[in-house]
Design a protein around this motif. Structure first.
Motif, PDB file in Angstrom:
ATOM      1  N   TYR A 107      42.655  44.664  43.435  1.00 31.26           N
ATOM      2  CA  TYR A 107      43.926  43.958  43.264  1.00 31.26           C
ATOM      3  C   TYR A 107      44.557  44.165  41.888  1.00 31.26           C
ATOM      4  O   TYR A 107      45.528  43.504  41.553  1.00 31.26           O
ATOM      5  N   LEU A 108      44.035  45.081  41.115  1.00 29.48           N
ATOM      6  CA  LEU A 108      44.537  45.301  39.755  1.00 29.48           C
ATOM      7  C   LEU A 108      45.981  45.794  39.724  1.00 29.48           C
ATOM      8  O   LEU A 108      46.737  45.444  38.822  1.00 29.48           O
ATOM      9  N   LEU A 109      46.360  46.605  40.691  1.00 32.70           N
ATOM     10  CA  LEU A 109      47.724  47.135  40.752  1.00 32.70           C
ATOM     11  C   LEU A 109      48.389  46.697  42.038  1.00 32.70           C
ATOM     12  O   LEU A 109      47.726  46.659  43.082  1.00 32.70           O
ATOM     13  N   PRO A 110      49.647  46.403  42.035  1.00 24.52           N
ATOM     14  CA  PRO A 110      50.547  46.347  40.888  1.00 24.52           C
ATOM     15  C   PRO A 110      50.178  45.167  39.990  1.00 24.52           C
ATOM     16  O   PRO A 110      49.549  44.208  40.435  1.00 24.52           O
ATOM     17  N   PRO A 111      50.601  45.237  38.728  1.00 28.52           N
ATOM     18  CA  PRO A 111      50.270  44.175  37.779  1.00 28.52           C
ATOM     19  C   PRO A 111      50.726  42.801  38.278  1.00 28.52           C
ATOM     20  O   PRO A 111      51.769  42.670  38.914  1.00 28.52           O
ATOM     21  N   LYS A 112      49.913  41.802  37.980  1.00 23.61           N
ATOM     22  CA  LYS A 112      50.194  40.434  38.391  1.00 23.61           C
ATOM     23  C   LYS A 112      49.856  39.494  37.242  1.00 23.61           C
ATOM     24  O   LYS A 112      49.264  39.906  36.255  1.00 23.61           O
ATOM     25  N   THR A 113      50.161  38.238  37.433  1.00 20.90           N
ATOM     26  CA  THR A 113      49.736  37.237  36.456  1.00 20.90           C
ATOM     27  C   THR A 113      48.248  36.965  36.642  1.00 20.90           C
ATOM     28  O   THR A 113      47.685  37.239  37.718  1.00 20.90           O
ATOM     29  N   ALA A 114      47.618  36.391  35.648  1.00 20.25           N
ATOM     30  CA  ALA A 114      46.203  36.044  35.759  1.00 20.25           C
ATOM     31  C   ALA A 114      45.991  35.078  36.915  1.00 20.25           C
ATOM     32  O   ALA A 114      45.007  35.178  37.658  1.00 20.25           O
ATOM     33  N   TYR A 115      46.909  34.169  37.110  1.00 19.08           N
ATOM     34  CA  TYR A 115      46.815  33.213  38.201  1.00 19.08           C
ATOM     35  C   TYR A 115      46.859  33.933  39.558  1.00 19.08           C
ATOM     36  O   TYR A 115      46.075  33.630  40.459  1.00 19.08           O
ATOM     37  N   ALA A 116      47.762  34.873  39.689  1.00 18.06           N
ATOM     38  CA  ALA A 116      47.881  35.624  40.943  1.00 18.06           C
ATOM     39  C   ALA A 116      46.613  36.428  41.209  1.00 18.06           C
ATOM     40  O   ALA A 116      46.122  36.454  42.348  1.00 18.06           O
ATOM     41  N   TYR A 117      46.073  37.088  40.182  1.00 19.48           N
ATOM     42  CA  TYR A 117      44.810  37.809  40.344  1.00 19.48           C
ATOM     43  C   TYR A 117      43.739  36.852  40.857  1.00 19.48           C
ATOM     44  O   TYR A 117      43.017  37.148  41.807  1.00 19.48           O
ATOM     45  N   HIS A 118      43.645  35.707  40.199  1.00 21.76           N
ATOM     46  CA  HIS A 118      42.612  34.730  40.541  1.00 21.76           C
ATOM     47  C   HIS A 118      42.743  34.290  42.006  1.00 21.76           C
ATOM     48  O   HIS A 118      41.749  34.258  42.742  1.00 21.76           O
TER      49      HIS A 118
END
Length: 128
Positions: free
Chosen positions: A30-41
């Protein structure tokens, strides 16, 4: 570690390693496309939940060799008490997936990569 040593590792220890490997794979996916830390989490948590892992195991089951199915069986039988929020059967299947991933990480990384690419990962909507 050689194969004889790895075969002495308990299913719980394989699941412990497999859990870390699986989460790292999901995070990388899920690293790309870039997201916020919250979205990654949010994306990662949705995939590493026991319920999602149990579904992923079922997705892979038809692709597994007899040896891999035996590792899955050992992992299911070694599953400890599940957290209160998770059904014991689901928890056992999730632990089975982690055990398989841990085993393949230590014994056959190309095969692990092949199986991980077969996972049905989808982006869930992120609530802000």
């Amino acid at each position: 570690m050689n194969l004889a040593q790895i075969q002495q590792v308990s299913p719980a220890a394989l699941a412990y390693i497999g859990d870390a490997v699986y989460e790292l794979y999901i995070r990388t996916n899920y690293l790309l496309p870039p997201k916020t830390a919250y979205a990654y989490h949010q994306l990662v948590v949705a995939q590493v939940r026991a319920e999602s892992q149990a579904l992923q195991l079922e997705c892979l089951r038809d692709c597994l060799t007899p040896t891999e199915l035996e590792i899955v069986r050992r992992g299911r039988n070694a599953a400890n008490r599940p957290p209160k929020r998770v059904d014991a059967e689901i928890y056992g299947r999730a632990t089975s997936l982690e055990t398989l991933i841990g085993y393949l990480y230590l014994t056959n990384f190309p095969r692990l990569s092949q199986l991980l690419q077969k996972l049905n990962l989808r982006e869930a909507p992120v609530n802000k």
